[in-house]
Scaffold this active site. Structure first.
Site, PDB file in Angstrom:
ATOM      1  N   MET A 264       0.840  -1.190   0.000  1.00 49.77           N
ATOM      2  CA  MET A 264       0.000   0.000   0.000  1.00 49.77           C
ATOM      3  C   MET A 264       0.875   1.239   0.000  1.00 49.77           C
ATOM      4  O   MET A 264       1.804   1.343   0.793  1.00 49.77           O
ATOM      5  CB  MET A 264      -0.925  -0.023   1.227  1.00 49.77           C
ATOM      6  CG  MET A 264      -1.832   1.185   1.325  1.00 49.77           C
ATOM      7  SD  MET A 264      -2.941   1.293  -0.100  1.00 49.77           S
ATOM      8  CE  MET A 264      -3.139   3.066  -0.196  1.00 49.77           C
ATOM      9  N   GLU A 299       4.796   0.682  -5.780  1.00 48.47           N
ATOM     10  CA  GLU A 299       4.315   1.530  -4.680  1.00 48.47           C
ATOM     11  C   GLU A 299       5.063   2.858  -4.643  1.00 48.47           C
ATOM     12  O   GLU A 299       4.467   3.895  -4.331  1.00 48.47           O
ATOM     13  CB  GLU A 299       4.448   0.797  -3.342  1.00 48.47           C
ATOM     14  CG  GLU A 299       3.735  -0.543  -3.281  1.00 48.47           C
ATOM     15  CD  GLU A 299       2.274  -0.486  -3.715  1.00 48.47           C
ATOM     16  OE1 GLU A 299       1.606   0.538  -3.473  1.00 48.47           O
ATOM     17  OE2 GLU A 299       1.796  -1.468  -4.308  1.00 48.47           O
TER      18      GLU A 299
END
Length: 881
Positions: A264, A299
């Site tokens: 994330m 990411e």
């Protein structure tokens, strides 16, 4: 099942309130956590009620401008906190809530993972932390203070830069972090734990010094160096390729063992699944190293394509994910082999996304509605979305695409925007019209491109005709024509590419590869100056995500396998030929007649002719070229799916190749013994290992090849790194070798303290085509298995359901019942993972009648359960679409 609310793209309205600043205090205690938030809110329209989102929050107090609200001044209605009367001017809304992270097994919001507190807020997890306007178009500045027991949780992290820390009394301490960039709540992150840290520094192109930190459990510290190297390579690449410089003083990664996704991109504090951070030769395969490199890059690239410029609403998810997948694919291609990377990307697309597009879970890259947005983190949004960006890159060229992205980033920095904004930026920067490409985002299903070619000897012309058709689907009964870039070359009978001059052109500059835009139902192009019959190389580098229908002969495919100067298309020709042969074999009346139905001699003769040279020049491409299409891919090519027949055909062709080339594979396996000086991670070493793995696989495929099993056992015992060891173990287990039992026991004994390696141990057994339901159930009963750990359940249940089709699709329905029962159990713990696992049933309506009925029974039984919105939506689409 109930009928949850459906959300529609067309209903989008801008937020009625802007949150200018968030001051968040998170006080962590053993059995609960208290979250205090102060939101500086600016109304956009007077007289509107304030509606905030909140889930599983134990409310303590609410205040506006310091005045506590009485019970009759607000209403909690499901996931909404409604305050009817709020000031018309800027005001401070504060809330104090209590939450219970140790009970949060859904792993959304703030939760406890192996003694570490961490967050996952995308897409709608922040509402499980505090009351908030939890939508991506509300961007705010965040200041976060965390307090916790200093001995238990010495590491306290959040987004941005650390501005204060110290003692908080009674053995507690605090840390305050301030993020200078506005962000939506889904990018919020915090961590509290007892973690070791690998540190480094990076000098940006403007000379700024950035501190780099990777936090892990202490025993994992030695496995972080590859991730750090990948991070630094990503940062430099993004500066050089896109002109994007990092913007904070610090960049942090935290590895978490319990995580629903891969990673994330939270601003400045990325939270990763351990599988995407940890890498060491003793515990990680080549594919694992490559995955770490790719995900770290993905990411990091989000810092601009997702964070600095984010999406207006969740329907625009591919705006950030499709673009960033394309960027990480570019990066990976630059690090190792561009052709092999493209092969891997397209294999993923054709195996996962094409089947999604063809089944009941099909949806546009930008969906028009959803019940649960978690269900749209799909191959369509990510991989097909990346292919659309790739087509735009192909049309505009490298320089034009860069001009467009520069404009996009500068124009929309700090904003939440739409797919239209992205495409319009590319168009405007290049003074062109890209509006037709928007249709790719609006309709589902994979277009079929039908191509015919005719050589006209008298006129010395080659006529190419291209037509397109996109299948219709419920809600999309009349799909529109699409702009489809077709990259092609023409080869003469000597294997030489010829200049491509279209009728009416001067031909002053020789061009040997061209991109044609097929944007009508049918189009024709005429190439002139063609002196002999041609063999076309079409859709080079997979220039568009389409199904190519071109009536070519086996001879032409074998010719392109040997002579095409595009590595990807050499592979594509091989795949097309193998697919054709396997589909023919599957029509045989019995397995004994399968091989007799194809021109096996022509295939084997060609392979024997060109493989030795290819294996020497490009072993990685040779390994890819000899890998047959997967059973799942072949299933998409049959109107009625019989998994047993597909499996038998594939095994038969593999065995035929193995027997014919046995001596060659044995010689190549022995010749490519490598890594005696230790593990090396580079394109040459990886290519050598991949070719040797392929050779061992074919040696083991040969029936009762005990000498090959002995080779595999020897490789296992003497392996210098995990790539060799796991390849050997898988080969032994899947060939039912006598040595398999002892090697499985030894492997577990060696690595039982390494969670990711144990995941691989489970996966090897779950994907064994000879495993029974009892074997899979035994894995689920193993002391190391836990439904609460996403990595572990994926290694067994997802691997079994998605990568072991012959056993999952047992004719008696036992595989369906087993997985459906596990989904029902899992849904009560982690709805997001349960819903994704249910996707294994996406082809059930196309199974032969007996299996279809068994799958329906399992799904109907599941429908009687009280299900989450996630699983309800997926099941409903499976049953009704």
């Amino acid at each position: 099942m109930s009928n949850p609310k459906t959300i529609y793209l067309n209903d989008y309205q801008a937020p009625l309130f802007v949150i200018q600043h968030v001051a968040l205090t998170v006080d962590i205690f053993t059995d609960y956590t208290v979250v205090t938030s102060a939101l500086r809110i600016q109304p956009q329209r007077q007289g509107e009620p304030l509606v905030l989102h909140g889930v599983d929050l134990e409310l303590i107090t609410l205040t506006i401008n310091g005045e506590e609200l009485a019970a009759n001044q607000y209403q909690v209605n499901g996931e909404e906190l409604i305050i009817a009367a709020v000031p018309n001017e800027d005001f401070i809304f504060s809330s104090v809530v209590k939450i219970y992270p140790h009970k949060n097994f859904a792993l959304e919001g703030l939760y406890l993972s192996k003694g570490m507190y961490c967050t996952q807020c995308e897409p709608e997890g922040f509402r499980k932390i505090t009351y908030y306007l939890d939508r991506p178009d509300v961007l705010s500045l965040f200041t976060t203070t965390i307090t916790a027991d200093q001995q238990q949780y010495p590491t306290l992290l959040a987004n941005g830069n650390l501005i204060a820390q110290g003692h908080a009394g009674e053995g507690r301490h605090f840390a305050t972090w301030e993020d200078p960039f506005k962000k939506p709540s889904y990018l919020f992150a915090m961590v509290a734990g007892n973690l070791a840290c690998l540190t480094d520094r990076f000098s940006t192109m403007s000379g700024r010094e950035v501190a780099l930190k990777i936090y892990v459990e202490a025993h994992d510290l030695r496995q972080c160096h590859h991730a750090m190297a990948s991070l630094k390579a990503s940062m430099r690449w993004d500066e050089q390729k896109y002109g994007r410089e990092y913007d904070l003083d610090i960049f942090m990664i935290v590895a978490v063992s319990h995580f629903n996704m891969g990673a994330m991109e939270n601003k400045g504090l990325n939270i990763f699944n351990t599988s995407c951070v940890l890498a060491h030769p003793e515990t990680t395969t080549d594919l694992g190293f490559q995955r770490v490199e790719s995900v770290v890059a993905h990411e990091y690239f989000h810092n601009w394509s997702g964070n600095r410029v984010t999406c207006r609403d969740w329907f625009q998810l591919s705006l950030k994910e499709g673009f960033t997948v394309f960027r990480d694919q570019q990066f990976s291609a630059d690090q190792l082999s561009a052709s092999v990377q493209r092969i891997e990307d397209v294999t993923m697309l054709r195996n996962a996304q094409f089947s999604e597009d063809a089944g009941p879970l099909a949806h546009p890259v930008r969906p028009e509605s959803f019940i649960e947005i978690n269900n749209f983190y799909t191959a369509t949004v990510y991989e097909k979305g990346a292919e659309i960006v790739g087509m735009l890159h192909t049309v505009l060229g490298e320089a034009g695409f860069r001009k467009g992205t520069d404009l996009y980033f500068s124009r929309f920095d700090g904003q939440a925007v739409t797919v239209e904004d992205f495409v319009q930026s590319l168009a405007e920067a290049n003074d062109t019209d890209l509006t037709p490409f928007m249709q790719w985002y609006r309709q589902p299903c994979t277009p079929v491109l039908t191509v015919t070619g005719e050589y006209q000897a008298e006129a010395q012309q080659y006529v190419l005709t291209v037509s397109q058709n996109t299948p219709s689907k419920q809600g999309y009964s009349e799909p529109k024509t699409l702009p489809i870039p077709v990259k092609l070359a023409l080869f003469d009978e000597q294997g030489q590419a010829v200049p491509l001059v279209l009728l009416g052109e001067s031909g002053a500059h020789a061009v040997y590869e061209r991109v044609l835009i097929a944007d009508a139902a049918e189009q024709t192009w005429i190439f002139t100056g063609i002196g002999s019959a041609m063999i076309p190389s079409l859709l080079r580098d997979f220039s568009a995500p389409v199904i190519l229908n071109y009536e070519t002969s086996d001879h032409e495919l074998l010719f392109l396998m040997q002579h095409d100067n595009n590595g990807f298309n050499r592979w594509l020709s091989a795949q097309t030929l193998f697919e054709r042969m396997l589909l023919t074999m599957m029509k045989a009346e019995n397995s004994a007649d399968m091989l007799a139905s194809i021109d096996l001699y022509g295939l084997l003769n060609a392979l024997q002719g060109f493989l030795p040279k290819l294996a020497q020049q490009d072993p990685a491409l040779a390994a890819k070229l000899l890998t047959l299409p997967s059973e799942n891919y072949l299933a998409e090519k049959t109107a009625v799916i019989n998994p047993s027949v597909i499996h038998q055909a594939r095994v038969s062709l593999q065995q035929a190749i193995a027997h014919a080339l046995n001596g060659f594979f044995a010689e190549q396996y022995a010749h490519n013994q490598s890594d005696h000086g230790g593990y090396i991670y580079d394109s040459v070493a990886i290519a050598t290992r991949s070719w040797r793995e392929l050779c061992l696989h074919y040696l083991l495929v040969a029936v009762e090849n005990q000498s090959a099993q002995a080779l595999a056992a020897q490789q296992y015992q003497h392996a210098q790194h995990m790539t060799d060891r796991l390849v050997a173990l898988r080969g032994l287990v899947h060939s039912n070798a006598a040595q398999a039992v002892d090697c499985l026991a030894d492997f577990y004994q060696r690595f039982q303290q390494e969670a990711l390696v144990v995941d691989s141990w489970f996966a090897v057994q779950a994907t064994n085509p000879k495993a029974t339901i009892n074997d899979i159930d035994a894995l689920c009963q193993h002391s190391a298995f836990a439904l609460t750990n996403p990595n572990r359940l994926r290694s067994v249940l997802a691997q079994f359901a998605n990568a072991n089709p012959v056993q999952f699709h047992q004719a008696d329905g036992s595989g369906y019942r087993f997985v459906a029962e596990k989904i029902a159990e899992l849904d009560k713990i982690n709805p997001q993972i349960a819903s994704r696992l249910l996707g294994a049933f996406s082809r059930w309506k196309r199974l032969e009648s007996g299996r279809q009925q068994q799958a329906l029974i399992a799904l109907q039984q599941l429908s009687t359960q009280q299900l989450s919105n996630d699983t309800y939506e997926t099941l409903n689409r499976l049953l009704t679409s």
